[in-house]
Design an enzyme around this catalytic site. Structure first.
Site, PDB file in Angstrom:
ATOM      1  N   SER A   1       0.751  -1.146  -0.080  1.00  0.00           N
ATOM      2  CA  SER A   1      -0.073   0.021   0.139  1.00  0.00           C
ATOM      3  C   SER A   1       0.950   1.172   0.008  1.00  0.00           C
ATOM      4  O   SER A   1       1.922   1.213   0.851  1.00  0.00           O
ATOM      5  CB  SER A   1      -1.064   0.131   1.337  1.00  0.00           C
TER       6      SER A   1
ATOM      7  N   MET B   1      -1.052  -8.021   7.242  1.00  0.00           N
ATOM      8  CA  MET B   1      -1.964  -9.163   6.886  1.00  0.00           C
ATOM      9  C   MET B   1      -1.279  -9.779   5.390  1.00  0.00           C
ATOM     10  O   MET B   1      -2.173 -10.444   4.644  1.00  0.00           O
ATOM     11  CB  MET B   1      -3.410  -8.580   6.204  1.00  0.00           C
ATOM     12  N   SER B   2      -0.165  -9.489   5.205  1.00  0.00           N
ATOM     13  CA  SER B   2       0.474  -9.876   3.845  1.00  0.00           C
ATOM     14  C   SER B   2       1.840 -10.834   3.939  1.00  0.00           C
ATOM     15  O   SER B   2       1.759 -11.839   3.411  1.00  0.00           O
ATOM     16  CB  SER B   2       0.601  -8.988   2.951  1.00  0.00           C
TER      17      SER B   2
ATOM     18  N   HIS C   1      -9.457   2.049   7.019  1.00  0.00           N
ATOM     19  CA  HIS C   1      -8.623   1.773   5.832  1.00  0.00           C
ATOM     20  C   HIS C   1      -7.931   3.213   5.285  1.00  0.00           C
ATOM     21  O   HIS C   1      -6.785   3.000   4.716  1.00  0.00           O
ATOM     22  CB  HIS C   1      -9.296   1.003   4.924  1.00  0.00           C
TER      23      HIS C   1
ATOM     24  N   HIS D   1      -6.154  -1.701  -5.729  1.00  0.00           N
ATOM     25  CA  HIS D   1      -5.053  -2.526  -5.881  1.00  0.00           C
ATOM     26  C   HIS D   1      -4.894  -3.155  -7.565  1.00  0.00           C
ATOM     27  O   HIS D   1      -5.813  -3.999  -8.054  1.00  0.00           O
ATOM     28  CB  HIS D   1      -5.221  -4.126  -5.106  1.00  0.00           C
TER      29      HIS D   1
ATOM     30  N   ASN E   1      -0.092   3.516  10.918  1.00  0.00           N
ATOM     31  CA  ASN E   1      -0.948   3.779  12.034  1.00  0.00           C
ATOM     32  C   ASN E   1      -0.446   3.128  13.117  1.00  0.00           C
ATOM     33  O   ASN E   1       0.414   1.889  13.273  1.00  0.00           O
ATOM     34  CB  ASN E   1      -2.208   3.247  11.604  1.00  0.00           C
TER      35      ASN E   1
HETATM   36  N1  HPA Z   1      -3.271  -4.306  11.435  1.00  0.00           N
HETATM   37  C1  HPA Z   1      -3.396  -5.109  10.523  1.00  0.00           C
HETATM   38  N2  HPA Z   1      -2.892  -4.660   9.319  1.00  0.00           N
HETATM   39  C2  HPA Z   1      -2.348  -3.441   9.087  1.00  0.00           C
HETATM   40  C3  HPA Z   1      -2.708  -2.358   9.915  1.00  0.00           C
HETATM   41  C4  HPA Z   1      -3.161  -2.900  11.145  1.00  0.00           C
HETATM   42  O1  HPA Z   1      -3.073  -1.873  12.299  1.00  0.00           O
HETATM   43  N3  HPA Z   1      -2.144  -1.122   9.541  1.00  0.00           N
HETATM   44  C5  HPA Z   1      -1.924  -1.608   8.108  1.00  0.00           C
HETATM   45  N4  HPA Z   1      -2.095  -3.055   7.851  1.00  0.00           N
END
Ligand code: HPA
Length: 277
Positions: A34, A215-216, A251, A65, A239
């Site tokens: 991202s 998550m990747s 998001h 994406h 964040n």
């Molecule tokens: N948690 C999980 N995945 C993420 C986060 C998060 O705070 N920020 C960006 N991807």
């Protein structure tokens, strides 16, 4: 059950369907997370292969994406970039989630640079920081190596003591210095997603030694390490993770910070690829 033969056949079929469009043997493979989605636009594109053109290839469903392989020379290095990745939370088999990385290895890439946006779990991090991934925790997602082992790809029980190559970490530190980036370092933990974590989960992850959560990336790194690729990973801390501030997570916030950090991130990645040579 997916057999080892299914996995290698799928890789071979994908390669067969795109081999005429692959312009060179790439040295470095780069997965754009991202915020870095338009990284490739800064280079003269030698070729592009939309995922939709590849037989049997998973196509990402996440809005924004873009899915394609882009071939470009970065600092003179023949590079293949993945613009858009597929995530397990989208519903694909784990073997399909790591298929793009396996395909880039089949193209000949020996080095893999993984990038992502991640939530900061370490209290010393701030949104907009860049973090060198020095190790990972993948225990909360299924292994991409589950099932029959495709021997052609790697060992049944591969060693994971140095997933993130130490020499590449040093090169990233050097590239960060040259780019004027205050590069943080830490352990990346992968969750299944797509929900962000609860405050209690974030406290647990911190207690387990995680510095960032996403998550990747961890499953891609396992699949790449299985094949003997040299891996370097960098997270954009988009964040602070859930419960660390009193604001709910969105998001949009993740995207906004990732976009804002992109110029520095781009500079670091270009420097790193050039440094690796
Ligand atoms: N948690 C999980 N995945 C993420 C986060 C998060 O705070 N920020 C960006 N991807």
């Amino acid at each position: 059950m997916i057999t080892a033969e299914d996995i290698v056949k799928k890789i071979d079929n994908c390669m067969e369907s795109i081999k005429e469009n692959i312009p060179y043997v790439p040295k470095t493979a780069l997965v754009l997370g991202s915020g870095l989605g338009d990284y490739a636009d800064g280079f003269e594109k030698i070729a592009e292969i939309p995922y939709g053109d590849i037989k049997g290839f998973p196509v990402s469903t996440v809005a924004g994406h873009k899915g394609k392989f882009v071939f470009a020379y970065v600092g003179g290095v023949p590079t293949v970039m993945m613009q858009g990745r597929v995530h397990w939370y989208e519903g694909y088999e784990m073997s399909d989630v790591v298929l793009p990385v396996r395909l880039m290895r089949s193209m000949g890439a020996e080095t893999l640079i993984l990038t992502n946006a991640a939530g900061g779990v370490n209290f010393s991090f701030s949104p907009g920081d860049l973090m060198l991934i020095t190790d990972q925790i993948s225990s909360f997602v299924p292994s991409p190596l589950r099932g029959e082992n495709p021997e052609r790809l790697g060992l049944r029980f591969p060693d994971m003591s140095e997933i993130y190559n130490k020499q590449l970490c040093d090169k990233a530190r050097k590239a960060a210095k040259l780019a004027g980036v205050d590069l943080k370092e830490g352990v990346y933990l992968q969750t299944a997603g797509p929900a962000y974590e609860s405050p209690a989960e974030i406290r647990m992850f911190r207690a387990l030694g995680a510095d960032a959560v996403g998550m990747s990336t961890a499953v891609e790194a396992i699949a790449a390490n299985h094949m003997g690729m040299k891996i370097c990973g960098i997270s954009c801390i988009s964040n602070l993770a859930c419960g660390m501030t009193d604001k709910p997570l969105t998001h949009e916030e993740v995207k906004e910070t990732a976009d804002r950090t992109a110029p520095l991130f781009r500079k670091l990645i270009t420097g790193l690829i050039t440094e690796i040579g």
